[in-house]
Scaffold this motif. Sequence first.
Motif, PDB file in Angstrom:
ATOM      1  N   ASP A  58     -24.283  27.448  80.304  1.00 23.41           N
ATOM      2  CA  ASP A  58     -24.805  27.584  81.322  1.00 23.41           C
ATOM      3  C   ASP A  58     -25.012  29.144  81.921  1.00 23.41           C
ATOM      4  O   ASP A  58     -25.214  29.497  82.878  1.00 23.41           O
ATOM      5  CB  ASP A  58     -23.881  27.037  82.568  1.00 23.41           C
ATOM      6  N   ARG A  59     -25.149  29.861  80.917  1.00 22.55           N
ATOM      7  CA  ARG A  59     -25.320  31.376  81.140  1.00 22.55           C
ATOM      8  C   ARG A  59     -26.643  31.632  81.475  1.00 22.55           C
ATOM      9  O   ARG A  59     -27.711  30.995  81.032  1.00 22.55           O
ATOM     10  CB  ARG A  59     -25.144  32.264  79.784  1.00 22.55           C
ATOM     11  N   GLU A  60     -26.907  32.422  82.299  1.00 22.19           N
ATOM     12  CA  GLU A  60     -28.236  32.962  82.799  1.00 22.19           C
ATOM     13  C   GLU A  60     -28.807  34.148  82.339  1.00 22.19           C
ATOM     14  O   GLU A  60     -27.845  35.190  82.741  1.00 22.19           O
ATOM     15  CB  GLU A  60     -28.322  32.852  84.348  1.00 22.19           C
ATOM     16  N   ARG A  66     -37.269  30.235  84.660  1.00 27.31           N
ATOM     17  CA  ARG A  66     -37.209  30.011  86.236  1.00 27.31           C
ATOM     18  C   ARG A  66     -37.678  31.201  87.050  1.00 27.31           C
ATOM     19  O   ARG A  66     -36.931  32.185  86.879  1.00 27.31           O
ATOM     20  CB  ARG A  66     -35.660  29.450  86.433  1.00 27.31           C
ATOM     21  N   GLU A  90     -31.829  30.224  93.680  1.00 28.79           N
ATOM     22  CA  GLU A  90     -31.979  29.056  93.743  1.00 28.79           C
ATOM     23  C   GLU A  90     -32.885  28.749  95.057  1.00 28.79           C
ATOM     24  O   GLU A  90     -32.683  29.505  95.796  1.00 28.79           O
ATOM     25  CB  GLU A  90     -30.787  27.980  93.470  1.00 28.79           C
ATOM     26  N   PHE A 126     -35.376  33.923  85.120  1.00 26.42           N
ATOM     27  CA  PHE A 126     -34.061  33.492  84.558  1.00 26.42           C
ATOM     28  C   PHE A 126     -34.356  32.514  83.417  1.00 26.42           C
ATOM     29  O   PHE A 126     -35.355  31.794  83.254  1.00 26.42           O
ATOM     30  CB  PHE A 126     -33.217  33.050  85.710  1.00 26.42           C
ATOM     31  N   ARG A 157     -31.874  29.970  81.168  1.00 22.47           N
ATOM     32  CA  ARG A 157     -30.526  29.552  81.002  1.00 22.47           C
ATOM     33  C   ARG A 157     -30.199  29.145  79.362  1.00 22.47           C
ATOM     34  O   ARG A 157     -31.071  28.343  78.877  1.00 22.47           O
ATOM     35  CB  ARG A 157     -30.279  27.952  81.691  1.00 22.47           C
ATOM     36  N   LEU A 165     -28.808  33.873  91.882  1.00 23.56           N
ATOM     37  CA  LEU A 165     -29.740  33.014  90.856  1.00 23.56           C
ATOM     38  C   LEU A 165     -31.087  32.602  91.397  1.00 23.56           C
ATOM     39  O   LEU A 165     -31.772  32.002  90.644  1.00 23.56           O
ATOM     40  CB  LEU A 165     -28.991  31.989  90.272  1.00 23.56           C
ATOM     41  N   SER A 170     -36.663  28.613  92.536  1.00 23.76           N
ATOM     42  CA  SER A 170     -36.508  27.507  91.729  1.00 23.76           C
ATOM     43  C   SER A 170     -37.837  27.205  90.802  1.00 23.76           C
ATOM     44  O   SER A 170     -37.939  25.872  90.444  1.00 23.76           O
ATOM     45  CB  SER A 170     -35.591  26.302  92.243  1.00 23.76           C
TER      46      SER A 170
END
Length: 266
Positions: free
Chosen positions: A126-128, A96, A178, A120, A122, A176, A100
């Motif tokens: 749900d660890r990034e 990612r 997004e 990123f 994943r 993150l 996004s």
Amino acid sequence: MSENLKVAGGSPLSAGHGSLAFGVPTSTPGTIYALAIAGGITVRPREGRTILFGRNRPDVHVCIGESDRRVSRHHGLLTCHENMWWVNNTGRLPIRLPDSRLLFTDDEPIPITEGYTPLFVRGSNDREHLLELYVTGLDGQQPTSQHNDPTQPPRTWKLSPAEKLTLVVLGQRYLLHEAHPQPLSWRQTALQLAELQPAAGWTAKRVEHNVVAVRTRLSKDGVAGLTRDEVGEPVGNSLNHNLIRELMTSTTLVPPDLRLLDQLDD
């Protein structure tokens, strides 16, 4: 990085290297810096030079997600082609990018723009996993505002450890990168903090107290958009949204701060 795995024109970056979000030293224009929590590499540009990143430390230049089997052993490539650096996904999970944008296996490579770019992956639970990139511009560094004048560093804001932890959880969707992030609610933030620190007595009221204290300090110091009078009704998430944006713009909070949540979880 394995001692036998090197890139011409490359130099290692230690695991303790500061975030690339703060900039890089003056370098040959087009030089790329790639950094993960385990360390990284910087490579001068030349056609065909390639950087491997993934979970298998002995066989990659930058190790990312070493203890997470959801990350592929060879998850991606950074390749210099036609005076630009390109990222290609060779793993099973998408990579990612900011806004996004997802890069899947077998997709066409995506060019990396000058300046700072976080990637990123994943992983499990749900660890990034973050891979920071920085490509120097024509002047070999960050653009300056006034010819030869020195660049003024951003003003960062002082946060207590509890305030910083609260804000990292509250604003994790922003960190993150997004596409349309919103702050977590007081309750969501408190629940996650309680999971990270079960004995610390986290509640929604405590979260609100920490965040309001930071908003009040910054507002008194001239930051706009942090009071109800300025924003007007309905307020919604505007006050916390504006706060998180200010903290990120000033580099008080940067994407590597998400590691704090992993460390607490561990």
